[in-house]
Every structure is written in C-alpha cells, then in structure tokens.
Design a protein around this motif. Sequence first.
Motif, PDB file in Angstrom:
ATOM      1  N   GLY A  85       0.859  -1.178   0.000  1.00 49.58           N
ATOM      2  CA  GLY A  85       0.000   0.000   0.000  1.00 49.58           C
ATOM      3  C   GLY A  85       0.897   1.230   0.000  1.00 49.58           C
ATOM      4  N   THR A  86       0.764   2.061  -0.998  1.00 46.74           N
ATOM      5  CA  THR A  86       1.664   3.201  -1.184  1.00 46.74           C
ATOM      6  C   THR A  86       0.941   4.502  -0.855  1.00 46.74           C
ATOM      7  OG1 THR A  86       2.888   2.043  -2.924  1.00 46.74           O
ATOM      8  CG2 THR A  86       3.121   4.434  -2.832  1.00 46.74           C
ATOM      9  N   LEU A  87       1.589   5.331  -0.049  1.00 47.11           N
ATOM     10  CA  LEU A  87       1.036   6.630   0.316  1.00 47.11           C
ATOM     11  C   LEU A  87       1.833   7.712  -0.387  1.00 47.11           C
ATOM     12  CD1 LEU A  87      -1.137   7.919   2.201  1.00 47.11           C
ATOM     13  CD2 LEU A  87       0.734   8.354   3.804  1.00 47.11           C
ATOM     14  N   CYS A  88       1.139   8.534  -1.164  1.00 44.65           N
ATOM     15  CA  CYS A  88       1.751   9.643  -1.900  1.00 44.65           C
ATOM     16  C   CYS A  88       1.573  10.913  -1.073  1.00 44.65           C
ATOM     17  CB  CYS A  88       1.094   9.787  -3.268  1.00 44.65           C
ATOM     18  SG  CYS A  88       1.808  11.081  -4.303  1.00 44.65           S
ATOM     19  N   ILE A  89       2.702  11.479  -0.617  1.00 34.57           N
ATOM     20  CA  ILE A  89       2.706  12.568   0.357  1.00 34.57           C
ATOM     21  C   ILE A  89       3.137  13.872  -0.303  1.00 34.57           C
ATOM     22  CG2 ILE A  89       3.899  13.395   2.442  1.00 34.57           C
ATOM     23  CD1 ILE A  89       4.013  10.548   3.428  1.00 34.57           C
ATOM     24  N   SER A  90       2.524  14.976   0.111  1.00 37.54           N
ATOM     25  CA  SER A  90       2.863  16.313  -0.389  1.00 37.54           C
ATOM     26  C   SER A  90       3.922  16.958   0.490  1.00 37.54           C
ATOM     27  CB  SER A  90       1.615  17.198  -0.427  1.00 37.54           C
ATOM     28  OG  SER A  90       0.665  16.706  -1.367  1.00 37.54           O
ATOM     29  N   SER A  91       4.754  17.814  -0.130  1.00 36.05           N
ATOM     30  CA  SER A  91       5.815  18.505   0.601  1.00 36.05           C
ATOM     31  C   SER A  91       5.623  20.016   0.631  1.00 36.05           C
ATOM     32  CB  SER A  91       7.185  18.199  -0.017  1.00 36.05           C
ATOM     33  OG  SER A  91       7.211  18.561  -1.384  1.00 36.05           O
ATOM     34  N   GLN A  92       4.769  20.535  -0.249  1.00 34.87           N
ATOM     35  CA  GLN A  92       4.504  21.968  -0.310  1.00 34.87           C
ATOM     36  C   GLN A  92       3.022  22.191  -0.577  1.00 34.87           C
ATOM     37  OE1 GLN A  92       7.305  22.951  -3.571  1.00 34.87           O
ATOM     38  NE2 GLN A  92       8.500  24.134  -2.094  1.00 34.87           N
TER      39      GLN A  92
ATOM     40  N   ARG B 148       1.318  -4.504   7.160  1.00 34.83           N
ATOM     41  CA  ARG B 148       0.943  -3.092   7.221  1.00 34.83           C
ATOM     42  C   ARG B 148       0.049  -2.694   6.057  1.00 34.83           C
ATOM     43  NH1 ARG B 148       6.057   0.733   8.825  1.00 34.83           N
ATOM     44  NH2 ARG B 148       6.234   0.117  11.009  1.00 34.83           N
ATOM     45  N   LYS B 149      -0.800  -1.707   6.317  1.00 37.59           N
ATOM     46  CA  LYS B 149      -1.628  -1.150   5.248  1.00 37.59           C
ATOM     47  C   LYS B 149      -0.829  -0.139   4.423  1.00 37.59           C
ATOM     48  CE  LYS B 149      -4.954  -3.383   7.339  1.00 37.59           C
ATOM     49  NZ  LYS B 149      -4.210  -3.868   8.520  1.00 37.59           N
ATOM     50  N   VAL B 150       0.025   0.644   5.104  1.00 40.46           N
ATOM     51  CA  VAL B 150       0.935   1.561   4.407  1.00 40.46           C
ATOM     52  C   VAL B 150       2.326   0.939   4.471  1.00 40.46           C
ATOM     53  CG1 VAL B 150       1.920   3.880   4.307  1.00 40.46           C
ATOM     54  CG2 VAL B 150      -0.455   3.577   5.051  1.00 40.46           C
ATOM     55  N   THR B 151       2.767   0.388   3.357  1.00 39.46           N
ATOM     56  CA  THR B 151       4.076  -0.267   3.312  1.00 39.46           C
ATOM     57  C   THR B 151       5.145   0.614   2.676  1.00 39.46           C
ATOM     58  OG1 THR B 151       3.627  -1.263   1.141  1.00 39.46           O
ATOM     59  CG2 THR B 151       2.971  -2.524   3.108  1.00 39.46           C
ATOM     60  N   ASN B 152       4.729   1.554   1.829  1.00 34.42           N
ATOM     61  CA  ASN B 152       5.653   2.411   1.099  1.00 34.42           C
ATOM     62  C   ASN B 152       5.147   3.846   1.146  1.00 34.42           C
ATOM     63  OD1 ASN B 152       5.715  -0.383  -0.135  1.00 34.42           O
ATOM     64  ND2 ASN B 152       7.441   0.501  -1.233  1.00 34.42           N
ATOM     65  N   ILE B 153       6.080   4.802   1.148  1.00 35.44           N
ATOM     66  CA  ILE B 153       5.686   6.195   0.943  1.00 35.44           C
ATOM     67  C   ILE B 153       6.505   6.787  -0.186  1.00 35.44           C
ATOM     68  CG2 ILE B 153       4.858   6.573   3.292  1.00 35.44           C
ATOM     69  CD1 ILE B 153       7.397   8.004   3.965  1.00 35.44           C
ATOM     70  N   VAL B 154       5.866   7.664  -0.936  1.00 39.92           N
ATOM     71  CA  VAL B 154       6.527   8.350  -2.042  1.00 39.92           C
ATOM     72  C   VAL B 154       6.301   9.843  -1.887  1.00 39.92           C
ATOM     73  CG1 VAL B 154       6.467   6.410  -3.666  1.00 39.92           C
ATOM     74  CG2 VAL B 154       4.514   7.967  -3.559  1.00 39.92           C
ATOM     75  N   MET B 155       7.383  10.612  -1.958  1.00 41.05           N
ATOM     76  CA  MET B 155       7.256  12.070  -1.951  1.00 41.05           C
ATOM     77  C   MET B 155       6.999  12.508  -3.382  1.00 41.05           C
ATOM     78  SD  MET B 155       7.577  12.837   1.246  1.00 41.05           S
ATOM     79  CE  MET B 155       7.402  14.587   0.941  1.00 41.05           C
ATOM     80  N   MET B 156       5.766  12.299  -3.833  1.00 38.58           N
ATOM     81  CA  MET B 156       5.366  12.597  -5.204  1.00 38.58           C
ATOM     82  C   MET B 156       4.066  13.374  -5.244  1.00 38.58           C
ATOM     83  SD  MET B 156       6.189   9.028  -7.211  1.00 38.58           S
ATOM     84  CE  MET B 156       7.804   8.227  -7.126  1.00 38.58           C
ATOM     85  N   GLY B 157       3.661  13.927  -4.089  1.00 37.85           N
ATOM     86  CA  GLY B 157       2.431  14.696  -4.055  1.00 37.85           C
ATOM     87  C   GLY B 157       2.670  16.123  -4.503  1.00 37.85           C
ATOM     88  N   MET B 158       1.967  17.056  -3.898  1.00 41.46           N
ATOM     89  CA  MET B 158       2.087  18.456  -4.268  1.00 41.46           C
ATOM     90  C   MET B 158       3.460  18.996  -3.877  1.00 41.46           C
ATOM     91  SD  MET B 158      -1.699  19.583  -2.923  1.00 41.46           S
ATOM     92  CE  MET B 158      -1.360  21.344  -3.064  1.00 41.46           C
ATOM     93  N   GLY B 159       4.100  19.737  -4.799  1.00 38.48           N
ATOM     94  CA  GLY B 159       5.337  20.432  -4.481  1.00 38.48           C
ATOM     95  C   GLY B 159       6.591  19.698  -4.919  1.00 38.48           C
ATOM     96  N   GLU B 160       7.714  20.407  -4.830  1.00 42.63           N
ATOM     97  CA  GLU B 160       9.043  19.876  -5.134  1.00 42.63           C
ATOM     98  C   GLU B 160       9.770  19.620  -3.813  1.00 42.63           C
ATOM     99  OE1 GLU B 160      12.329  18.509  -5.806  1.00 42.63           O
ATOM    100  OE2 GLU B 160      11.325  18.879  -7.730  1.00 42.63           O
ATOM    101  N   PRO B 161       9.956  18.342  -3.432  1.00 42.88           N
ATOM    102  CA  PRO B 161      10.542  18.049  -2.115  1.00 42.88           C
ATOM    103  C   PRO B 161      11.910  18.681  -1.887  1.00 42.88           C
ATOM    104  CG  PRO B 161       9.631  16.065  -3.111  1.00 42.88           C
ATOM    105  CD  PRO B 161       9.565  17.127  -4.158  1.00 42.88           C
TER     106      PRO B 161
END
Length: 410
Positions: free
Chosen positions: A133-140, A196-209
């Motif tokens: 399960g991948t969570l796409c997270i925003s940085s900005q 786990r339900k969230v096994t991976n995270i990717v900083m690919m949401g809103m913004g430039e990390p």
Amino acid sequence: MAVTIDLTNPAARPARTVRPDSDGKPTLIGLTRPEMARALAEAGVPEKQLKMRVSQIWHWLYIRGVSDFDDMHTVSRELRDTLKARFTIARPEIVEEQISNDGTRKWLMRFSPRGAGRPVEVETVYIPEEGRGTLCISSQVGCTLTCSFCHTGTQMLVRNLAPDEILAQLLVARDRLGDFPHKDTPQGAIVPAEGRKVTNIVMMGMGEPLYNFENVKKALLIAADGDGLALSKRRITLSTSGVVPEIARTGEEIGVMLAISLHAVRDELRNELVPINRKYPLKELLDACRAYPALSNARRITFEYVMLKGVNDSLADAKELVRLLKGIPAKINLIPFNPWPGSPYECSDWETIERFADFVNANGYASPIRTPRGRDIFAACGQLKSESERMRKADRLALEAAMIAGHGAD
C-alpha cells in the motif's frame, strides 16, 4: 463508483478530533529526539527523566499512533496534564475523504496557519495494490515549477510544509486505514491482505521536495526511525524534477530511493515540459544521477516518463532515452497522462505506449507501464491540487495588525 465521505457527519469522523488546537500550541510531532528533550526540559521535566520520557512519548506517537495525551497510559497523570497545557499532538482537519472505484483514497487535509496567514490545504493519496500500500505525500502547498502537464503546477506556491505536517499525512492515513495497533480497518477498504496497510511512501504529491529539503529530511528520517514508524529507507522514494545541487545531499543525508521526473530526452522539449531544466539541463541532471550515493543494480534510480500523445512518445524518443541513461542503474516508469481541466495534452495511444515500453525493455531497462489509479477522484499522478492561495501582502499586514491588537487586548 467513486465515494466522497461526508465528514460533517459525526459518525464518519475519527473517534478523536482531527482539528488542531486553535491557540497555537507547539506540536511534539516532527521533533527529533534532542528537540523533544529540550521541549520537555523547558516544560519542567527533570533532566534525569528526559531520556525515558522522550522514549515513552516517541512510542505513543509513532508506534501506538495516539493523538491525545490522555491515551498515553504509561505517562503519569501529572506529566500528561503538563503536556496538554503546553503542547499538541492533534491531527490536522480532514476536510474531505474520497474513495475511487479502484480503491484509491484521497484526503484533503487542512493545516492551521503558520505565523500570519490562512489555514492551508493539501491532498494526500493512498494507492492499494497486491501485497503493498503506497502513500503519496505532499511537501509543499502549491508548487513553483509550473510543469506544463501537471495540475499542481497551476497552483502558485503558498508555503512549504513543516516536518510535522509532512508526517501528519502518514499518521492520518494510518489512522483512517486502521494501521496502528488496536485500530480497525474501515469495512470494505481495499488494503494489503497481510501486514501493514501503508508499506511504502513516495514524496510525489504536491510540491518539489528538494525545494523544502530540511523539512522533508527531518520528516523522512523520523518516518524511517526503527523505534517508531520504522519504514525501511528502501520503501521510501523521493521524487524530484531535477534540483541538481540537492540530489547528492538526498543520498548522503537521507538515504532514500530516488526518482527523477524526466518526461523528455531533449533539452528543448524538457525546457517546455519541466521548466527547471533551463536551470539544470539534462547533462547536469544525469551526471548527478550517476554520482548518486550507493547507486547500484539493487538501488536503482526510477525515471518517471509521462506519455504525451505526439509530444514525447515516438520510437526516436525511446531510443534517445536508452542512450541517455546508459550506465545508470535505472528503471523507467511509463505514466499514461492523466487529464485535468484545461490541460493542453492528451494521453498517448495504448499501442504507442506498449511499443515504447517494448523497445526500452529490449534494451535492458525495466519499463513498467503505471496503471492509472484514482482518475475518477483526481487522485492520479499529476492531478493533485488544492484551493489554497498565498495571501496578498496587504491582507497579510492587516491580519498581522489584527493579531497584535488582539494580543494586546488580552
């Protein structure tokens, strides 16, 4: 059929409030252990207890996932009262939760103002797959890069997210998916069958990390801490459009997997699609990739390549892509373009995408075609955006004056 959960209905809300305290108390989430120890010392915790208390609180925040000091049962009542009076660990407000017909979930989260400003909103996406399960997270909030194929690029940058706000997206997702101990997974939710339900995270949401490097670094190191959230650094991927000076630092100081938002094989086209290329052209970007710390066949760089009809999808483009990446341990994610209102592009035909992928595969690079997920709720790659806007200077100054006047009245 996509579903939007009405969070104005008390029955749909999490058991604990998700609205942050309105009095501006500092949060303990996102602090390093030394920072947390200093905060506790200032709150009156004796020095000889600091290491133990930090360990206790860290456990409750990141292993048990509590969002209320009263749930920290191994912490004394007296200390819990002190913590409640001085700090917060509340979640951000969940404005909206949408569920795609393919099981993808998207949350619109509202964070409280920082300094003089309005509350801001960001989108976070959970993508369930077989075994992960991948969570796409925003940085900005918003973005400065104005990539022409990306919906987020049409929203001006409002501000960077702080470490606690980056981590809060992971904590909220784990709350809502029942991914903390003694929490229940929502009935009917599509999640991995085991673990786990969230096994991976990717900083690919809103913004430039990498334009928010220090805050992203702190948040990801806490996410990877083995005594807390304990996500393997090999299951954390940071995606950049090509902020070359920060690429080496990412490998050295954070040590996570790297993804490059490439999308073109010629500088002239990439200048149009990804304007940061004018500052850091392809040769500089690829040289930085070749020098990425710990790069190997077991730690490959992912190159993201959105397929735009008649723009970058020819066999000549595929041949040049293979030539450019020669010598870089890499895989290429081919991303069918996800449309959004006002977009000037169309997705390449499926036969064209498959022909492109076949050529790249035949030349030694894995090139999976990413299945579009969450398109019906605008949760797919390149579709994220919120309505937050930067305050005009006159409005900001007026708010500052009002805050000062209100403080004086107290």
